[in-house]
Design a protein around this motif. Structure first.
Motif, PDB file in Angstrom:
ATOM      1  N   PRO A 292     -42.412 -12.365  21.699  1.00  0.00           N
ATOM      2  CA  PRO A 292     -41.134 -11.666  21.523  1.00  0.00           C
ATOM      3  C   PRO A 292     -41.063 -10.384  22.351  1.00  0.00           C
ATOM      4  CG  PRO A 292     -42.096 -12.282  19.397  1.00  0.00           C
ATOM      5  CD  PRO A 292     -43.150 -12.520  20.426  1.00  0.00           C
ATOM      6  N   GLN A 293     -39.859  -9.998  22.707  1.00  0.00           N
ATOM      7  CA  GLN A 293     -39.673  -8.786  23.503  1.00  0.00           C
ATOM      8  C   GLN A 293     -40.166  -7.536  22.789  1.00  0.00           C
ATOM      9  OE1 GLN A 293     -38.610  -8.567  26.806  1.00  0.00           O
ATOM     10  NE2 GLN A 293     -39.027 -10.762  26.566  1.00  0.00           N
ATOM     11  N   GLU A 294     -40.101  -7.557  21.463  1.00  0.00           N
ATOM     12  CA  GLU A 294     -40.519  -6.364  20.713  1.00  0.00           C
ATOM     13  C   GLU A 294     -42.019  -6.328  20.436  1.00  0.00           C
ATOM     14  OE1 GLU A 294     -39.267  -9.526  17.695  1.00  0.00           O
ATOM     15  OE2 GLU A 294     -38.573  -8.754  19.654  1.00  0.00           O
ATOM     16  N   ALA A 295     -42.733  -7.398  20.813  1.00  0.00           N
ATOM     17  CA  ALA A 295     -44.177  -7.453  20.556  1.00  0.00           C
ATOM     18  C   ALA A 295     -44.904  -6.374  21.354  1.00  0.00           C
ATOM     19  CB  ALA A 295     -44.727  -8.828  20.909  1.00  0.00           C
ATOM     20  N   LYS A 296     -45.863  -5.733  20.729  1.00  0.00           N
ATOM     21  CA  LYS A 296     -46.664  -4.707  21.384  1.00  0.00           C
ATOM     22  C   LYS A 296     -48.018  -5.285  21.785  1.00  0.00           C
ATOM     23  CE  LYS A 296     -44.551  -0.913  18.766  1.00  0.00           C
ATOM     24  NZ  LYS A 296     -44.802   0.199  17.819  1.00  0.00           N
ATOM     25  N   LEU A 297     -48.658  -4.643  22.732  1.00  0.00           N
ATOM     26  CA  LEU A 297     -50.010  -5.017  23.113  1.00  0.00           C
ATOM     27  C   LEU A 297     -50.974  -4.411  22.105  1.00  0.00           C
ATOM     28  CD1 LEU A 297     -51.884  -6.363  25.199  1.00  0.00           C
ATOM     29  CD2 LEU A 297     -51.905  -4.196  26.454  1.00  0.00           C
ATOM     30  N   SER A 298     -51.815  -5.236  21.513  1.00  0.00           N
ATOM     31  CA  SER A 298     -52.753  -4.718  20.516  1.00  0.00           C
ATOM     32  C   SER A 298     -53.674  -3.679  21.146  1.00  0.00           C
ATOM     33  CB  SER A 298     -53.583  -5.861  19.926  1.00  0.00           C
ATOM     34  OG  SER A 298     -54.365  -6.479  20.929  1.00  0.00           O
ATOM     35  N   GLU A 299     -54.176  -2.802  20.319  1.00  0.00           N
ATOM     36  CA  GLU A 299     -55.029  -1.706  20.787  1.00  0.00           C
ATOM     37  C   GLU A 299     -56.304  -2.267  21.409  1.00  0.00           C
ATOM     38  OE1 GLU A 299     -57.127   2.304  18.846  1.00  0.00           O
ATOM     39  OE2 GLU A 299     -55.688   1.093  17.711  1.00  0.00           O
ATOM     40  N   ARG A 300     -56.743  -1.663  22.532  1.00  0.00           N
ATOM     41  CA  ARG A 300     -57.986  -2.124  23.163  1.00  0.00           C
ATOM     42  C   ARG A 300     -59.165  -1.871  22.220  1.00  0.00           C
ATOM     43  NH1 ARG A 300     -61.686   0.347  25.868  1.00  0.00           N
ATOM     44  NH2 ARG A 300     -61.564  -1.032  27.680  1.00  0.00           N
ATOM     45  N   GLY A 413     -58.676 -12.103  27.920  1.00  0.00           N
ATOM     46  CA  GLY A 413     -58.231 -13.484  27.840  1.00  0.00           C
ATOM     47  C   GLY A 413     -57.433 -13.807  26.597  1.00  0.00           C
ATOM     48  N   ASN A 414     -57.577 -12.986  25.550  1.00  0.00           N
ATOM     49  CA  ASN A 414     -56.859 -13.222  24.293  1.00  0.00           C
ATOM     50  C   ASN A 414     -55.589 -12.388  24.176  1.00  0.00           C
ATOM     51  OD1 ASN A 414     -58.724 -15.113  23.352  1.00  0.00           O
ATOM     52  ND2 ASN A 414     -60.073 -13.527  22.566  1.00  0.00           N
ATOM     53  N   THR A 415     -55.140 -11.791  25.256  1.00  0.00           N
ATOM     54  CA  THR A 415     -53.914 -10.996  25.260  1.00  0.00           C
ATOM     55  C   THR A 415     -52.753 -11.804  24.654  1.00  0.00           C
ATOM     56  OG1 THR A 415     -54.654  -9.858  27.271  1.00  0.00           O
ATOM     57  CG2 THR A 415     -52.287  -9.778  26.772  1.00  0.00           C
ATOM     58  N   PRO A 416     -51.963 -11.206  23.757  1.00  0.00           N
ATOM     59  CA  PRO A 416     -51.893  -9.787  23.387  1.00  0.00           C
ATOM     60  C   PRO A 416     -52.633  -9.443  22.091  1.00  0.00           C
ATOM     61  CG  PRO A 416     -49.971 -10.902  22.538  1.00  0.00           C
ATOM     62  CD  PRO A 416     -50.825 -11.965  23.210  1.00  0.00           C
ATOM     63  N   PHE A 417     -53.530 -10.322  21.629  1.00  0.00           N
ATOM     64  CA  PHE A 417     -54.096 -10.200  20.287  1.00  0.00           C
ATOM     65  C   PHE A 417     -55.424  -9.452  20.270  1.00  0.00           C
ATOM     66  CE2 PHE A 417     -51.747 -14.312  20.368  1.00  0.00           C
ATOM     67  CZ  PHE A 417     -50.683 -13.904  19.583  1.00  0.00           C
ATOM     68  N   PRO A 418     -55.797  -8.926  19.112  1.00  0.00           N
ATOM     69  CA  PRO A 418     -57.106  -8.284  18.974  1.00  0.00           C
ATOM     70  C   PRO A 418     -58.209  -9.297  18.664  1.00  0.00           C
ATOM     71  CG  PRO A 418     -55.832  -7.965  16.961  1.00  0.00           C
ATOM     72  CD  PRO A 418     -54.950  -8.729  17.916  1.00  0.00           C
ATOM     73  N   TRP A 419     -59.416  -8.956  19.104  1.00  0.00           N
ATOM     74  CA  TRP A 419     -60.642  -9.698  18.814  1.00  0.00           C
ATOM     75  C   TRP A 419     -60.758 -11.019  19.578  1.00  0.00           C
ATOM     76  CZ3 TRP A 419     -64.862  -7.378  17.368  1.00  0.00           C
ATOM     77  CH2 TRP A 419     -64.761  -6.172  16.679  1.00  0.00           C
TER      78      TRP A 419
END
Length: 766
Positions: A292-300, A413-419
């Motif tokens: 989604p357009q409102e999705a943010k990139l999870s914190e590094r 490789g797992n962008t935009p998710f954490p872990w």
């Protein structure tokens, strides 16, 4: 007169017959006279699929992150996956278990992985019902159900669902693919294999590659050739009969093996590093509408070093590893493309349902903080310096390396998710892309579907598509209910109602609970530090409103403590319902848990010629102890060379062989230390005795040893090891008379023994 008990038993028997597989033999309705002249034939009406049942092809890649393929916004071009998605549907909220074996058990049974006895991997199995990795007969696979309903079934590639200790020639074979309902199997029985020297089985028989790596062999090509051949012959003989194929490459699990013409395509493409790569992919995913357009990139992740903090040698090595991986994934897409082309040429191509799951978990961080060119060494907890690794820079991806990239690329490789892989608490471990194509049914070409789904939903979808009901009994065993639900409604309706409103996750005590748009998550263990056991005190849980926060970028646990407690309580309920307990965070400590073995508690073994392809877990465990090996061999002049015994491969192992007539013992300690003891005397003609006396220092794991070599009871050589392999030799096997798979050494003049091995006796001194 029948008693009440007998009546009940009869009713139960009739019920079982009416609702079970296989079906009873049909009743003969013809006539039997004294001769054929006064008799009437009646051929049995055998089970057959419904007239319009589709072919079903399930494709499952290994260790692919959500943001790796071009189809889902990644930087690695996957044109064949792109093409399939443009003909079908992209699913951006599909989930795995976060680890390969459990994901595969859930996929083929339709039950949650603990319910299918696969709470974790076979190598870490423990003697609790949910963790034995022995898929229960009460959770029959989709292949077994389809087979008994007249559909031919096949499995190509990776099988990580047979218990480690059952993968030898001694079986048992009921948990091999052919025992799980697949008519034909061509692949390997492990979490990974060497792609140039694979440990291949055809059904239950070990086979060797038809050509060498130097002649162009690669397992991915080999298995694709076999899959294409199988499809073509099925449709040549019976073009109207639907088939079921499970195509599961070892790719792109480590070791990342690919030829340079593929990795060279990516020279300089990732010089910007993993931090910038996350930003590039994140922007592309938004542009493509994957997120989604409102999705943010999870914190590094704080455990990943900043790319700009690395020195030039580190950047060079880490970039080489990812260029190699990118080539491997692109090559895999090419090979899958050959299979897809064959499917498109089938006489009933329009009525072929392809379910392509891009990874059995997220990208892997098992390469550690620094990456490696010897994965087996890394998995044994032994680091290698950048300087040592760069010595093999020109060989990365080739037969003499076993590469894996460092953790920074896994998080990218797992962008935009954490872990990452293993971390079932977060979407970086569990969110994988899926593409579904079925030309006859799916008309919304290139559409995106965002219903929350899980691997367990695949089986009921296949059953609905083929018009098959899940039976109450299979082979006389009452079945546990299917845990998944069919998502076939989404094929024709982008706004189809959610079928899955609750789903638990657990691997290695990493836990999560999805419920009605919310996720509670507890990250517990680290994939790159399996020696750690943090315990269960002071656990920290996070909370995400994923109805508004697609990428799990905003932990709202402090704002909604009551909601968090509600979800934690539901997790406990689901864990009880699906048999998750007992939790176990011992990490690598579980490798030492005693497991069933065809060897029993024996310390003395006798082997003969032909004993090859024996998995390490079914071979004498010569690690961390003293032992002797005595070989009785008969040779003649000019035919004395070859391997007597070998275990392991180029990554680590040992071998007793004869070269130029001289008996030789070689111990390969992760390529870092290779000890060679060459006999001072040639082997005489006739019957001879060759003995290896391995004298372990004791006092722990991986200690040193003194090794003495004898011929006909006379000492002919001695050597010293300052360290030995304490964990596992790796992905290759034990054999007598030949070193199959990746060779322990390249020093052999001849591999297969030229003389006759009368017997080899191994005695462990415990």
């Amino acid at each position: 007169m029948m008693t009440a008990c007998q009546q009940t038993q009869k009713e139960e028997s009739n019920s079982k017959e009416a609702t079970g597989l296989p079906y009873d033999d049909p009743e003969f309705k013809g006539k039997i006279g004294r001769t054929y002249q006064d008799s009437e034939m009646d051929w049995p009406d055998l089970p057959s699929p419904k007239a319009d049942a589709p072919n079903v092809i399930v494709i499952l890649l290994d260790d692919v992150g959500f943001g790796m393929t071009s189809t889902f916004g990644g930087s690695i071009p996957t044109p064949h996956l792109d093409s399939l998605a443009n003909q079908g549907l992209r699913y951006n909220r599909f989930h795995t278990t976060a680890i390969c074996g459990p994901s595969r058990a859930a996929l083929i049974t339709g039950r949650n992985h603990h319910n299918a006895g696969s709470g974790f991997l076979a190598e870490w199995a423990t003697g609790y019902p949910s963790y034995t990795t022995m898929i229960p007969r009460a959770t029959a696979t989709v292949a077994k159900v389809m087979k008994y309903n007249g559909i031919n079934t096949s499995w190509f590639g990776k099988n990580h669902n047979t218990p480690d200790w059952e993968t030898s020639a001694a079986g048992p074979f009921d948990r091999w693919p052919t025992g799980l309902g697949f008519d034909y199997f061509y692949g390997f029985n492990a979490g990974e294999t060497h792609q140039y020297y694979p440990v291949i089985f055809e059904n239950t028989v070990p086979v060797e590659p038809e050509k060498s790596p130097e002649e162009g062999y690669h397992f991915q090509t080999d298995m694709t050739n076999r899959a294409v051949e199988w499809l073509r012959i099925q449709k040549s003989i019976s073009p109207d009969k639907p088939v079921f194929m499970y195509y599961a490459p070892g790719a792109v699990h480590a070791p990342h093996h690919v030829r340079k013409e593929w990795s060279d395509k990516f020279k300089g493409k990732f010089d910007h590093g993993w931090d910038k790569e996350r930003e590039i992919v994140y922007a592309r995913q938004k542009e493509m509408g994957i997120i989604p357009q409102e999705a943010k990139l999870s914190e590094r992740n704080e455990h990943v070093p900043l790319w700009d903090s690395l020195n030039d040698e580190e950047k060079k090595f880490y970039t080489l590893l990812y260029e190699n991986f990118a080539g491997y994934l692109a090559f895999t897409d090419h090979e899958v493309g050959r299979l897809l082309k064959t499917i498109s040429e089938l006489p009933d191509a329009e009525n072929t349902l392809v379910m392509y799951i891009v990874g059995d978990n997220g990208a892997s961080a098992e390469g550690g903080l620094q990456g490696t060119v010897n994965e087996v060494k890394a998995l044994n907890g032994i680091p290698t310096s950048i300087e040592e690794n760069l010595k093999k820079a020109d060989e990365i991806g080739g037969p003499n390396t076993e590469p894996h990239f460092p953790i920074g690329w896994a998080f990218a490789g797992n962008t935009p998710f954490p872990w990452v892989k293993q971390v079932a608490s977060h979407f970086g471990g569990t969110r994988n892309p899926m593409v579904v194509s079925w030309p006859k049914v799916i008309k919304d070409k290139g559409g995106i579907r965002s219903q929350f789904l899980h691997l367990i939903d695949v089986v009921p979808t296949i059953l609905e598509a083929t018009g098959i009901d899940m039976p109450e009994y299979v082979e006389g065993v009452k079945q546990r209910p299917i845990d998944g639900k069919s998502f076939m409604s989404t094929f024709t309706d982008a706004d189809a109602p959610e079928i899955r409103t609750t789903q638990y996750f657990e691997v290695f005590s990493n836990r999560a609970l999805y419920h009605e748009g919310w996720v509670a998550a507890h990250q517990h263990t680290f994939p790159w530090r399996q020696d750690l056991a943090p315990g269960y005190e002071d656990e920290t849980w996070e909370l995400y409103n994923i109805a508004e926060d697609f990428s799990e970028s905003n932990n709202v646990a402090e704002q909604y403590p009551e909601k968090l407690e509600e979800l934690k309580a539901i997790w406990e309920q689901e864990a009880e319902k699906y048999h998750v307990f007992p939790l176990d965070d011992r990490g690598a400590g579980r490798l030492a848990v005693p497991k069933p073995s065809p060897l029993g508690d024996r310390t003395e073994f006798t082997f003969y010629e032909g004993a090859t392809r024996i998995p390490e877990t079914a071979a004498p465990n010569t690690k961390n102890t003293s032992w002797t090996m005595e070989a009785m061999v008969t040779t003649q002049s000019g035919a004395k060379d070859g391997v007597i015994n070998a275990i392991g491969g180029l990554g680590a192992g040992y071998t007793l062989f004869v070269k130029d007539g001289y008996p030789t013992f070689l111990y390969n300690f992760f390529e870092a230390d290779i000890m060679t003891i060459k006999s001072s005397k040639k082997l005489p003609d006739g019957l001879s005795n060759i003995k290896v006396d391995f004298i372990y220092d004791g006092g722990g794991v991986g200690k040193g040893a003194t090794v003495v070599l004898y011929v006909n009871n006379g000492k002919v050589g001695e050597g010293r090891l300052e360290a030995t392999v304490g964990g596992r030799f790796g992905i290759d096997t034990f054999g007598i008379g030949v070193d199959t798979g990746s060779p322990v050494t390249e020093e052999y003049s001849v591999n297969q023994f030229q003389g006759k091995i009368e017997e080899v006796n191994i005695k462990l001194k415990r």
